[in-house]
Each structure stands twice: as structure tokens, then as C-alpha cells.
Design a protein around this motif. Structure first.
Motif, PDB file in Angstrom:
ATOM      1  N   ALA A   1     -61.328   1.555  24.201  1.00  0.00           N
ATOM      2  CA  ALA A   1     -62.583   2.120  24.711  1.00  0.00           C
ATOM      3  C   ALA A   1     -63.419   1.036  25.389  1.00  0.00           C
ATOM      4  O   ALA A   1     -64.053   1.296  26.416  1.00  0.00           O
ATOM      5  CB  ALA A   1     -63.360   2.765  23.565  1.00  0.00           C
ATOM      6  N   ALA A   2     -63.394  -0.185  24.857  1.00  0.00           N
ATOM      7  CA  ALA A   2     -64.155  -1.278  25.476  1.00  0.00           C
ATOM      8  C   ALA A   2     -63.619  -1.604  26.864  1.00  0.00           C
ATOM      9  O   ALA A   2     -64.401  -1.832  27.805  1.00  0.00           O
ATOM     10  CB  ALA A   2     -64.108  -2.523  24.583  1.00  0.00           C
ATOM     11  N   GLU A   3     -62.295  -1.607  27.027  1.00  0.00           N
ATOM     12  CA  GLU A   3     -61.708  -1.837  28.353  1.00  0.00           C
ATOM     13  C   GLU A   3     -62.095  -0.728  29.317  1.00  0.00           C
ATOM     14  O   GLU A   3     -62.382  -0.985  30.484  1.00  0.00           O
ATOM     15  CB  GLU A   3     -60.179  -1.914  28.260  1.00  0.00           C
ATOM     16  CG  GLU A   3     -59.651  -3.185  27.672  1.00  0.00           C
ATOM     17  CD  GLU A   3     -58.123  -3.215  27.649  1.00  0.00           C
ATOM     18  OE1 GLU A   3     -57.467  -2.323  28.258  1.00  0.00           O
ATOM     19  OE2 GLU A   3     -57.574  -4.127  27.009  1.00  0.00           O
ATOM     20  N   LEU A   4     -62.099   0.500  28.842  1.00  0.00           N
ATOM     21  CA  LEU A   4     -62.493   1.624  29.685  1.00  0.00           C
ATOM     22  C   LEU A   4     -63.938   1.469  30.138  1.00  0.00           C
ATOM     23  O   LEU A   4     -64.244   1.601  31.324  1.00  0.00           O
ATOM     24  CB  LEU A   4     -62.311   2.952  28.943  1.00  0.00           C
ATOM     25  CG  LEU A   4     -62.880   4.175  29.670  1.00  0.00           C
ATOM     26  CD1 LEU A   4     -62.201   4.380  31.025  1.00  0.00           C
ATOM     27  CD2 LEU A   4     -62.760   5.406  28.792  1.00  0.00           C
ATOM     28  N   ASP A   5     -64.822   1.188  29.200  1.00  0.00           N
ATOM     29  CA  ASP A   5     -66.237   1.053  29.532  1.00  0.00           C
ATOM     30  C   ASP A   5     -66.464  -0.071  30.540  1.00  0.00           C
ATOM     31  O   ASP A   5     -67.256   0.069  31.480  1.00  0.00           O
ATOM     32  CB  ASP A   5     -67.070   0.830  28.272  1.00  0.00           C
ATOM     33  CG  ASP A   5     -67.049   2.044  27.342  1.00  0.00           C
ATOM     34  OD1 ASP A   5     -66.738   3.161  27.812  1.00  0.00           O
ATOM     35  OD2 ASP A   5     -67.322   1.870  26.138  1.00  0.00           O
TER      36      ASP A   5
END
Length: 159
Positions: free
Chosen positions: A48-52
């Protein structure tokens, strides 16, 4: 609530069932060949951090985002690759998009977090963001779409 029905069944269970159906030959993946005039590569997203971070980078660049949920065992995912994403009109329409991909071929906890975040219960799923980094929930595309339907969907979602 989006995906309320599917919240009762664990994502991992549904997706493992799909993988088992594929392994038994019930779902065929088809060819893995890359078409000529390949679409810009998808940026892999694992958390999720990479997506954000990727959505924020696209926003800063003024680009829309398409997030593709994909798996090696997903026949319709391969069909999207061979037919829809290989179409010159679709490739042209996606030129201004940052293309991101979550590969859930082997589901881990980070994948499950992303699946839950977008209420993904089957594949393929494409999630769209506008150039301001806002998810366009009404534009989430579930299942195979041929080039014509996909192109019309993009036009609708661009407002």
C-alpha cells in the motif's frame, strides 16, 4: 458499501480457489507472448505504501493512474494483455496514464491488504485515479473488456 457481499468470504480463499481451477485446466491462461508495439511497462506495486507513493508521483506529474490487479493464473488477465492492451487505440489512450500493477500470483499479506482496500474479489480488476490523485471508485472495471469496451470506459472515466 462497495464489495459488501465479498467481505464475508476471505479474499485469499476466493483467489486460491481461482488458482486451483486454473491449475486443473478449468481456467486457461492462454499465451504469455508479448504483442509487438508493447504498451509502456506496468510499474510493479507490492505494498500500500508503494501504491500511495506511485499515485503521489503521478499526481505531481499531472498524470492519471490505472492500477491493474493481475495474476499469472488468471486467464482473463492474459486475454486483456493479448487483446485489449495490445490494441493500438488502447495503447494510445493509455499514453498519459501511469500504469501500475499488483501481481497477486502468490498472495501475501501485503497483497491481501490491497485486495481488501479495493474490495477485489476476482480478476482482472482495474482501478482508476484522476490526475489529482483521487480514486474514481465509479470507474473500477471488473473482468475482461475488449478494446472497444475498454476504450469507451476510459472516455467515460475521463469525464
Amino acid at each position: 458499501m462497495r464489495g459488501d457481499f465479498f467481505m464475508k468470504v476471505p479474499y485469499r480463499t476466493c483467489l486460491l480457489l481461482l488458482a486451483a481451477l486454473h491449475a486443473c485446466g478449468v481456467l486457461a491462461a492462454g499465451s504469455m507472448e508479448t504483442p509487438e508495439g508493447e504498451l509502456q511497462p506496468f510499474q510493479p506495486i507490492a505494498t500500500a505504501a508503494e501504491l500511495d507513493a506511485a499515485v503521489a508521483a503521478a499526481q505531481k506529474a499531472g498524470r492519471r493512474v490505472m492500477l491493474d490487479f493481475y495474476a499469472d493464473w488468471c486467464g482473463p488477465c492474459h486475454q486483456m494483455e493479448r487483446e485489449t492492451f495490445a490494441d493500438p487505440g488502447v495503447r494510445k489512450a493509455l499514453e498519459d496514464y501511469a500504469l501500475l500493477r499488483v501481481d497477486i500470483s502468490e498472495i501475501d499479506d501485503a497483497d491481501e491488504t490491497l485486495l481488501e482496500r479495493f474490495a477485489v474479489a476476482g480478476l482482472p480488476v482495474m482501478v482508476f485515479y484522476d490526475a489529482q490523485g483521487l480514486e474514481l471508485e465509479e470507474c473500477q472495471l471488473v473482468g475482461f473488456a475488449d478494446a472497444e469496451a475498454f476504450g469507451a470506459h476510459l472516455v467515460k472515466c475521463q469525464g
